[in-house]
Design a protein around this motif. Structure first.
Motif, PDB file in Angstrom:
ATOM      1  N   ARG A  11     -12.737  50.966  89.282  1.00 15.76           N
ATOM      2  CA  ARG A  11     -11.726  51.026  88.223  1.00 15.76           C
ATOM      3  C   ARG A  11     -12.241  50.410  86.916  1.00 15.76           C
ATOM      4  NH1 ARG A  11      -8.123  47.127  87.206  1.00 15.76           N
ATOM      5  NH2 ARG A  11      -8.524  46.192  89.258  1.00 15.76           N
ATOM      6  N   HIS A  12     -13.016  49.328  87.005  1.00 15.90           N
ATOM      7  CA  HIS A  12     -13.541  48.697  85.788  1.00 15.90           C
ATOM      8  C   HIS A  12     -14.549  49.613  85.086  1.00 15.90           C
ATOM      9  CE1 HIS A  12     -11.415  45.202  86.909  1.00 15.90           C
ATOM     10  NE2 HIS A  12     -12.285  44.713  87.774  1.00 15.90           N
ATOM     11  N   ALA A  13     -15.421  50.285  85.851  1.00 16.14           N
ATOM     12  CA  ALA A  13     -16.400  51.236  85.298  1.00 16.14           C
ATOM     13  C   ALA A  13     -17.068  50.681  84.040  1.00 16.14           C
ATOM     14  CB  ALA A  13     -15.727  52.582  85.020  1.00 16.14           C
ATOM     15  N   GLU A  14     -17.736  49.548  84.188  1.00 16.31           N
ATOM     16  CA  GLU A  14     -18.357  48.881  83.044  1.00 16.31           C
ATOM     17  C   GLU A  14     -19.824  49.284  82.902  1.00 16.31           C
ATOM     18  OE1 GLU A  14     -16.135  44.625  82.875  1.00 16.31           O
ATOM     19  OE2 GLU A  14     -17.137  45.111  84.772  1.00 16.31           O
ATOM     20  N   LEU A  15     -20.241  49.523  81.677  1.00 15.76           N
ATOM     21  CA  LEU A  15     -21.602  49.970  81.411  1.00 15.76           C
ATOM     22  C   LEU A  15     -22.602  48.839  81.620  1.00 15.76           C
ATOM     23  CD1 LEU A  15     -20.959  52.112  78.217  1.00 15.76           C
ATOM     24  CD2 LEU A  15     -21.419  52.947  80.531  1.00 15.76           C
ATOM     25  N   SER A  16     -23.877  49.199  81.661  1.00 16.67           N
ATOM     26  CA  SER A  16     -24.956  48.239  81.883  1.00 16.67           C
ATOM     27  C   SER A  16     -24.885  47.081  80.898  1.00 16.67           C
ATOM     28  CB  SER A  16     -26.311  48.934  81.737  1.00 16.67           C
ATOM     29  OG  SER A  16     -26.543  49.825  82.798  1.00 16.67           O
ATOM     30  N   ASP A  49     -23.452  56.931  90.043  1.00 14.14           N
ATOM     31  CA  ASP A  49     -24.451  56.547  91.031  1.00 14.14           C
ATOM     32  C   ASP A  49     -23.805  55.743  92.157  1.00 14.14           C
ATOM     33  OD1 ASP A  49     -27.067  57.130  91.539  1.00 14.14           O
ATOM     34  OD2 ASP A  49     -27.923  55.476  90.410  1.00 14.14           O
ATOM     35  N   ALA A  50     -22.469  55.722  92.164  1.00 17.70           N
ATOM     36  CA  ALA A  50     -21.686  55.043  93.209  1.00 17.70           C
ATOM     37  C   ALA A  50     -22.068  53.576  93.359  1.00 17.70           C
ATOM     38  CB  ALA A  50     -21.813  55.775  94.543  1.00 17.70           C
ATOM     39  N   HIS A  51     -22.356  52.908  92.241  1.00 20.95           N
ATOM     40  CA  HIS A  51     -22.720  51.494  92.327  1.00 20.95           C
ATOM     41  C   HIS A  51     -21.551  50.619  92.766  1.00 20.95           C
ATOM     42  CE1 HIS A  51     -26.671  51.400  89.775  1.00 20.95           C
ATOM     43  NE2 HIS A  51     -26.775  52.103  90.884  1.00 20.95           N
ATOM     44  N   ASN A  52     -20.349  51.117  92.632  1.00 22.40           N
ATOM     45  CA  ASN A  52     -19.224  50.326  93.146  1.00 22.40           C
ATOM     46  C   ASN A  52     -19.305  50.188  94.666  1.00 22.40           C
ATOM     47  OD1 ASN A  52     -18.542  53.248  92.971  1.00 22.40           O
ATOM     48  ND2 ASN A  52     -16.662  52.633  94.006  1.00 22.40           N
ATOM     49  N   LYS A  96     -16.096  42.065  84.339  1.00 22.90           N
ATOM     50  CA  LYS A  96     -15.082  42.007  85.386  1.00 22.90           C
ATOM     51  C   LYS A  96     -15.671  42.327  86.757  1.00 22.90           C
ATOM     52  CE  LYS A  96     -11.415  43.363  82.158  1.00 22.90           C
ATOM     53  NZ  LYS A  96     -10.405  44.398  81.825  1.00 22.90           N
ATOM     54  N   SER A  97     -16.601  43.261  86.799  1.00 26.53           N
ATOM     55  CA  SER A  97     -17.192  43.669  88.077  1.00 26.53           C
ATOM     56  C   SER A  97     -17.996  42.534  88.703  1.00 26.53           C
ATOM     57  CB  SER A  97     -18.091  44.887  87.862  1.00 26.53           C
ATOM     58  OG  SER A  97     -17.352  45.969  87.317  1.00 26.53           O
ATOM     59  N   SER A  98     -18.793  41.852  87.905  1.00 31.30           N
ATOM     60  CA  SER A  98     -19.594  40.749  88.445  1.00 31.30           C
ATOM     61  C   SER A  98     -18.696  39.595  88.881  1.00 31.30           C
ATOM     62  CB  SER A  98     -20.615  40.278  87.412  1.00 31.30           C
ATOM     63  OG  SER A  98     -19.991  39.828  86.223  1.00 31.30           O
ATOM     64  N   GLY A 100     -14.520  56.672  94.081  1.00 28.26           N
ATOM     65  CA  GLY A 100     -13.137  56.257  93.892  1.00 28.26           C
ATOM     66  C   GLY A 100     -12.272  56.578  95.094  1.00 28.26           C
ATOM     67  N   HIS A 101     -12.599  57.666  95.787  1.00 29.16           N
ATOM     68  CA  HIS A 101     -11.845  58.015  96.992  1.00 29.16           C
ATOM     69  C   HIS A 101     -12.052  56.956  98.071  1.00 29.16           C
ATOM     70  CE1 HIS A 101      -9.966  60.453 100.052  1.00 29.16           C
ATOM     71  NE2 HIS A 101     -11.037  60.318 100.817  1.00 29.16           N
ATOM     72  N   GLN A 102     -13.278  56.409  98.114  1.00 32.24           N
ATOM     73  CA  GLN A 102     -13.623  55.314  99.032  1.00 32.24           C
ATOM     74  C   GLN A 102     -13.375  55.692 100.478  1.00 32.24           C
ATOM     75  OE1 GLN A 102     -15.221  52.437  97.995  1.00 32.24           O
ATOM     76  NE2 GLN A 102     -15.638  52.577 100.164  1.00 32.24           N
ATOM     77  N   HIS A 103     -14.319  56.458 101.040  1.00 37.62           N
ATOM     78  CA  HIS A 103     -14.199  56.828 102.460  1.00 37.62           C
ATOM     79  C   HIS A 103     -14.075  55.591 103.345  1.00 37.62           C
ATOM     80  CE1 HIS A 103     -15.468  60.751 101.128  1.00 37.62           C
ATOM     81  NE2 HIS A 103     -16.513  60.202 100.562  1.00 37.62           N
TER      82      HIS A 103
END
Length: 549
Positions: free
Chosen positions: A86-91, A175-178, A96-98, A462-465
């Protein structure tokens, strides 16, 4: 002729050597690539006859504890993945992600130290103080332009920055880094050490800016990864198999052309930075036929190319990634591109400012690690997906014009790498592989036919299997959708441009002279224990003659 002989001939041809050349000649031509591709071939590993060993994976109480903890904590792991999605933060902006990643680690007894190698969003989380030191990887940066709504299987961006003259989509995890972040974090925690009394030290490295291939290159040079006995990584992919191969070495560099602005209606006397960038792009394209080997790649993006057609842009940048099979080979291709930049500056009568950003090595593959990981995967099993997962996968595949086969349901057999490397992806994990034994798993997280760096990949993250670490054990129900009110608030925040406190921290503020990227030196042999470094320092190179790196 045997497969091994043919493989050797392909390898020698790749080095530009004759079929009678000795192994010593291969090493002399390019010791890094020879070490990467030649070891398995010299030891008699043939793709035609290879069979993965069995009996390597043991069933232990610690392993069952780890798998049990991951299964019991699916909710917390999934929430972390969904939050980072959800945050989808660039490099280098992964604020928020960290923080979300570090919070889960702290809640499970890890000590977190921030600011690895000077990057505010990077950290090292540590648990334990004795025994072998095992490293795990977490990355959490997104890519520009790949925004996508969770509940939609056709392209429908969640964030759309409206501009009548230059619309753009928001960022997304193409790249599914989440999932990479959540899976690596879960594997590091797993509670096996504390529950089973093992003597070991676990370190989780929160890595900033992987999509720009910058974070680990500087961190390795600064010694952040020193002292590891092994490094374990995984990456979301369209199949499940240990990664037993090399990757491309890469150089990241920006060329900025500085001119003189003017009126589009009276252009005489103006000097266009955009002209310089376009001339460079055109000239570099002519390199592809005679000057780029099958293992070579280069690609670019034009940055700040002007705000309006009636204003001659006095500044324009073109950002290049240069890829090859080894640092030395990347340097050769890079030098040719630099010559195009100098010629473009002269032709456009602009001044060239040449900015080296970072560079990475090619991955040093680990046969023993890949085989051990493969046997463990055979014991644990492939990721399992629900009918809803397969239905979504087929819908996305249909939308992208790909075969509607759903998600992969089996493990891909382990095979040795091909003798001749034909180029491809790069990763800054490669720099770590020259410091410590590095094992990498590719695990199915999005459907076959969908490329990395595509909105469809972001859609599946985002679907998160399931939590990636738990994917090999038991299925997890489909991901939650955001509540409408919360989604609307998030969309409004994105539309307003609220992306977190950037604080001016971006790639250009890291002086490569202080943090030399770990990648390219022209010769000198395979590194033995020392940290890889550049033959020359980095930094800004003003003038069309620009120093090369």
């Amino acid at each position: 002729m045997s497969d091994l002989d043919m493989g050797r001939r392909r390898l020698l041809k790749m080095f530009g050597l004759s079929a009678t050349a000795t192994t010593a000649a291969v090493f002399q031509a390019d010791p890094v690539l020879a070490a990467t591709l030649g070891h398995d071939e010299r030891s008699g590993v043939s793709p035609a006859t290879y069979k993965p060993p069995t009996g390597l994976a043991r069933s232990t109480a610690a392993k069952q504890t780890a798998l049990g903890w991951i299964g019991a904590n699916e909710g917390a792991i999934t929430r972390l993945s969904d939050d980072v999605w959800r945050h989808a933060e660039l490099s280098l902006r992964e604020w928020k992600s960290s923080l979300a990643t570090a919070a889960l680690l702290k809640a499970n007894g890890f000590t977190v130290t921030w600011g690895s190698a000077g990057f505010p969003t990077a950290f090292v989380a540590t648990y334990g103080t004795e025994g072998p030191v095992i490293g795990f990887n977490a990355e959490y940066d997104a890519l520009p332009g790949l925004s996508q709504k969770k509940g939609v299987s056709s392209h429908d961006p969640l964030v759309h920055h409206y501009d009548a003259y230059g619309p753009a989509y928001g960022a997304g995890h193409g790249d599914a880094h989440n999932t990479l972040d959540a899976g690596g974090t879960a594997a590091a925690i797993a509670h096996a050490i504390r529950a089973d009394g093992l003597k070991a030290t676990v370190k989780l490295f929160g890595s900033a800016g992987e999509e720009q291939l910058v974070g680990k290159a500087y961190a390795v040079k600064e010694g952040v990864y020193d002292g590891l006995d092994a490094f374990l990584d995984w990456h979301p992919f369209k199949i499940t198999v240990p990664f037993w191969n090399t990757t491309s070495a890469l150089i990241s560099v920006t060329f900025t052309f500085l001119g003189a602005s003017g009126h589009g209606g009276t252009p005489l006397g103006s000097k266009s930075g955009l002209d310089g960038a376009l001339l460079m792009a055109t000239m570099s394209e002519y390199l592809r036929e005679e000057n780029v080997a099958p293992s070579g790649r280069f690609h670019y993006a034009i940055i700040n190319g002007g705000g309006a057609p009636n204003v001659t842009p006095d500044m324009c940048s073109i950002w290049f990634f240069v890829r090859e099979g080894s640092p030395a080979r990347a340097r050769v291709l890079y030098d040719k591109i630099v010559e195009c930049a100098k010629a473009a500056a002269q032709a456009s009568q602009t001044r060239l400012v040449h900015k080296f950003h970072s560079a990475t090595w090619n991955l040093l593959a680990n046969k023993a690690g890949a085989e051990l990981l493969n046997d463990n995967m055979q014991q644990i099993g492939a990721p399992r997906f629900t009918e809803a997962d397969h239905a979504l996968a087929k819908a996305v595949q249909k939308s992208l014009g790909k075969p509607e086969v759903g998600m992969p349901t089996a493990l891909t057999p382990l095979t040795p790498p091909a003798a001749g490397y034909t180029g491809g992806l790069a990763t800054d994990t490669a720099d770590i592989s020259w410091q410590a034994p590095t094992v990498v798993l590719l695990s199915a997280a999005y459907p076959p036919g969908i490329p990395n760096h595509n909105w469809g990949c972001h859609r599946h993250g985002g679907h998160q299997h399931r939590p990636p670490g738990a994917a090999v054990r038991r299925p997890v129900p489909g991901g939650r959708r955001d509540r409408p009110a919360r989604a609307a608030r998030a969309a409004r925040r994105h539309e307003a441009g609220v992306q977190g406190p950037h604080r001016g921290h971006h790639l250009g503020l890291h002086d490569p002279r202080r943090h030399p990227a770990a990648a390219v030196r022209a010769a000198g042999g395979v590194p033995q224990g020392d940290r890889p470094e550049l033959a020359a320092g980095g930094g800004d190179m003003a003038g069309s003659s620009g120093d090369r790196h």
